[in-house]
Motif scaffolding. Structure first.
Motif, PDB file in Angstrom:
ATOM      1  N   LEU A  61      44.307  52.547  54.824  1.00  0.00           N
ATOM      2  CA  LEU A  61      44.994  51.575  53.982  1.00  0.00           C
ATOM      3  C   LEU A  61      44.326  51.424  52.616  1.00  0.00           C
ATOM      4  N   PHE A  62      43.063  51.759  52.539  1.00  0.00           N
ATOM      5  CA  PHE A  62      42.320  51.767  51.270  1.00  0.00           C
ATOM      6  C   PHE A  62      41.471  53.026  51.234  1.00  0.00           C
ATOM      7  N   SER A  63      41.156  53.462  50.025  1.00  0.00           N
ATOM      8  CA  SER A  63      40.282  54.627  49.887  1.00  0.00           C
ATOM      9  C   SER A  63      38.824  54.195  49.961  1.00  0.00           C
ATOM     10  N   THR A  64      37.973  55.128  50.315  1.00  0.00           N
ATOM     11  CA  THR A  64      36.541  54.831  50.361  1.00  0.00           C
ATOM     12  C   THR A  64      35.996  54.546  48.967  1.00  0.00           C
ATOM     13  N   GLN A  65      36.650  55.091  47.940  1.00  0.00           N
ATOM     14  CA  GLN A  65      36.202  54.877  46.564  1.00  0.00           C
ATOM     15  C   GLN A  65      36.633  53.518  46.024  1.00  0.00           C
ATOM     16  N   GLU A  66      37.709  52.957  46.557  1.00  0.00           N
ATOM     17  CA  GLU A  66      38.236  51.692  46.043  1.00  0.00           C
ATOM     18  C   GLU A  66      38.577  50.740  47.195  1.00  0.00           C
ATOM     19  N   PRO A  67      37.566  50.295  47.941  1.00  0.00           N
ATOM     20  CA  PRO A  67      37.818  49.356  49.034  1.00  0.00           C
ATOM     21  C   PRO A  67      38.023  47.939  48.495  1.00  0.00           C
ATOM     22  N   PRO A  68      38.565  47.045  49.293  1.00  0.00           N
ATOM     23  CA  PRO A  68      38.667  45.648  48.865  1.00  0.00           C
ATOM     24  C   PRO A  68      37.279  45.063  48.599  1.00  0.00           C
ATOM     25  N   THR A  69      37.193  44.215  47.605  1.00  0.00           N
ATOM     26  CA  THR A  69      35.917  43.577  47.256  1.00  0.00           C
ATOM     27  C   THR A  69      35.993  42.060  47.382  1.00  0.00           C
ATOM     28  N   THR A  70      37.163  41.544  47.764  1.00  0.00           N
ATOM     29  CA  THR A  70      37.323  40.100  47.909  1.00  0.00           C
ATOM     30  C   THR A  70      38.138  39.810  49.170  1.00  0.00           C
ATOM     31  N   CYS A  71      37.983  38.582  49.670  1.00  0.00           N
ATOM     32  CA  CYS A  71      38.778  38.166  50.826  1.00  0.00           C
ATOM     33  C   CYS A  71      39.101  36.683  50.710  1.00  0.00           C
ATOM     34  N   THR A  72      40.362  36.353  50.867  1.00  0.00           N
ATOM     35  CA  THR A  72      40.804  34.967  50.939  1.00  0.00           C
ATOM     36  C   THR A  72      41.264  34.693  52.367  1.00  0.00           C
ATOM     37  N   ILE A  73      40.628  33.713  53.003  1.00  0.00           N
ATOM     38  CA  ILE A  73      41.004  33.323  54.360  1.00  0.00           C
ATOM     39  C   ILE A  73      41.810  32.038  54.271  1.00  0.00           C
ATOM     40  N   ASN A  74      43.048  32.093  54.731  1.00  0.00           N
ATOM     41  CA  ASN A  74      43.921  30.929  54.777  1.00  0.00           C
ATOM     42  C   ASN A  74      44.041  30.442  56.211  1.00  0.00           C
ATOM     43  N   VAL A  75      43.880  29.138  56.403  1.00  0.00           N
ATOM     44  CA  VAL A  75      44.001  28.558  57.743  1.00  0.00           C
ATOM     45  C   VAL A  75      45.158  27.567  57.724  1.00  0.00           C
ATOM     46  N   TYR A  76      46.227  27.916  58.432  1.00  0.00           N
ATOM     47  CA  TYR A  76      47.445  27.112  58.470  1.00  0.00           C
ATOM     48  C   TYR A  76      47.494  26.297  59.760  1.00  0.00           C
ATOM     49  N   GLN A  77      47.856  25.023  59.628  1.00  0.00           N
ATOM     50  CA  GLN A  77      48.155  24.201  60.788  1.00  0.00           C
ATOM     51  C   GLN A  77      49.662  24.240  61.042  1.00  0.00           C
ATOM     52  N   VAL A  78      50.079  23.728  62.180  1.00  0.00           N
ATOM     53  CA  VAL A  78      51.505  23.699  62.519  1.00  0.00           C
ATOM     54  C   VAL A  78      52.282  22.978  61.416  1.00  0.00           C
ATOM     55  N   GLY A  79      53.371  23.583  60.966  1.00  0.00           N
ATOM     56  CA  GLY A  79      54.233  22.982  59.958  1.00  0.00           C
ATOM     57  C   GLY A  79      53.907  23.358  58.533  1.00  0.00           C
ATOM     58  N   MET A  80      52.776  24.018  58.304  1.00  0.00           N
ATOM     59  CA  MET A  80      52.397  24.391  56.941  1.00  0.00           C
ATOM     60  C   MET A  80      53.160  25.633  56.483  1.00  0.00           C
ATOM     61  N   TRP A  81      53.298  25.780  55.162  1.00  0.00           N
ATOM     62  CA  TRP A  81      54.054  26.874  54.574  1.00  0.00           C
ATOM     63  C   TRP A  81      53.604  27.092  53.138  1.00  0.00           C
ATOM     64  N   LEU A  82      54.054  28.198  52.551  1.00  0.00           N
ATOM     65  CA  LEU A  82      53.797  28.475  51.135  1.00  0.00           C
ATOM     66  C   LEU A  82      55.106  28.839  50.452  1.00  0.00           C
ATOM     67  N   PRO A  83      55.297  28.407  49.202  1.00  0.00           N
ATOM     68  CA  PRO A  83      56.536  28.695  48.473  1.00  0.00           C
ATOM     69  C   PRO A  83      56.559  30.139  47.982  1.00  0.00           C
TER      70      PRO A  83
END
Length: 291
Positions: free
Chosen positions: A145-167
């Motif tokens: 999914l990513f190359s060894t030369q250009e791997p992801p360098t950041t990570c955002t962890i989202n934690v959703y509770q029941v009923g939550m959503w994003l527009p």
């Protein structure tokens, strides 16, 4: 604990439960032949556009084995607790703003490598990528999914509770494409399209996908924007998502230039203060001589 996680040694995964070469049970889906629904009432143009978007989406089921899933969940829960107590660096942890939380347009966030606010990337203090997330990156690289030369360098962890959503929104174009989202704890839906209708998490659009537990959704152009948006549907159970992205070279260059400009500004301000101080001393000396 989180501190132990940062210091711990993680061995490389020697095998993945699922492979992408079709020799076992892993299922790799293009949205047009699996979980997406394309409106049959669309015009030829809009239908073609939807197919183009669907071709830029890859859903890999079973990509994250149960052991890594559990360790990611434990890491997240520990980091959340420390974040709520104010024990994490800078803006690594953020709680949902009250104006969003009251209508459930929200989630708790943990950000590593870079900070974003309302999809605007800001070069402010957050923790770097810890070993457990680096291990996850290695799994995604191994999956192709990513190359060894250009791997992801950041990570955002989202934690959703029941009923939550994003527009409907577009991830910041300061990130290179593609980006990937890992889903944990529960299977939930996301909608993609140039036009997304609905409100409060009840979204409708040309493409709707379910992201199973342990799956990875890889999003590339045109699905990754800027014209195409995506919206997270109302969560029916608690969910953790991990979105892994890489800052674009243009963004990195801009941040570097901003650092140089800030340093130059500090040096110039310091020089002006020294000049003023020296001028005040000279004025005092002249005042004493004239008296």
């Amino acid at each position: 604990t989180l501190s132990e996680a940062f210091q711990g040694q993680f061995s490389m995964l020697t095998s993945m439960r699922q492979q992408l070469d079709g020799h076992n049970d892993t299922q790799v889906h293009s949205t047009h032949n699996s979980l997406a629904s394309l409106s049959t009432a669309s015009s030829d143009h809009s239908c073609g556009r939807s197919m183009s978007i669907s071709d830029s989406l890859r859903l890999i089921e079973g990509a994250i084995d149960e052991d890594l899933q559990q360790r990611l969940i434990e890491f997240t829960e520990d980091a959340l607790e420390q974040g709520r107590q104010g024990s994490l660096l800078g803006k690594t942890y953020t709680a949902p703003p009250n104006k969003w939380a009251v209508r459930l347009q929200s989630r708790e966030m943990l950000q590593f490598g870079i900070f974003t606010h309302s999809n605007r990337v800001q070069d402010v203090g957050v923790l770097p990528m810890p070993p457990i997330l680096t291990e996850l990156v290695q799994v995604l690289v191994k999956a192709g999914l990513f190359s060894t030369q250009e791997p992801p360098t950041t990570c955002t962890i989202n934690v959703y509770q029941v009923g939550m959503w994003l527009p409907p929104h577009v991830d910041s174009m300061d990130f290179a494409r593609p980006f990937c989202t890992v889903s944990l704890l529960s299977a939930q839906d996301v909608v993609f399209g140039d036009e997304i209708s609905g409100e409060s998490g009840n979204w409708a659009g040309p493409i709707r996908m379910t992201m199973p537990v342990g799956s990875v959704l890889c999003v590339d152009a045109p699905a990754a924007g800027p014209q195409c948006k995506h919206a997270v549907c109302l969560n029916t159970a608690r969910r953790i998502s991990l979105t892994l992205r890489r800052l674009s070279e243009e963004t990195l260059d801009r941040f570097e230039q901003q650092k140089i400009e800030k340093q130059l500004h500090r040096e110039q301000a310091g020089a002006r203060r020294r000049e003023i101080k020296m001028a005040n001393k000279q004025a005092k000396k002249l005042g004493k001589l004239s008296s």
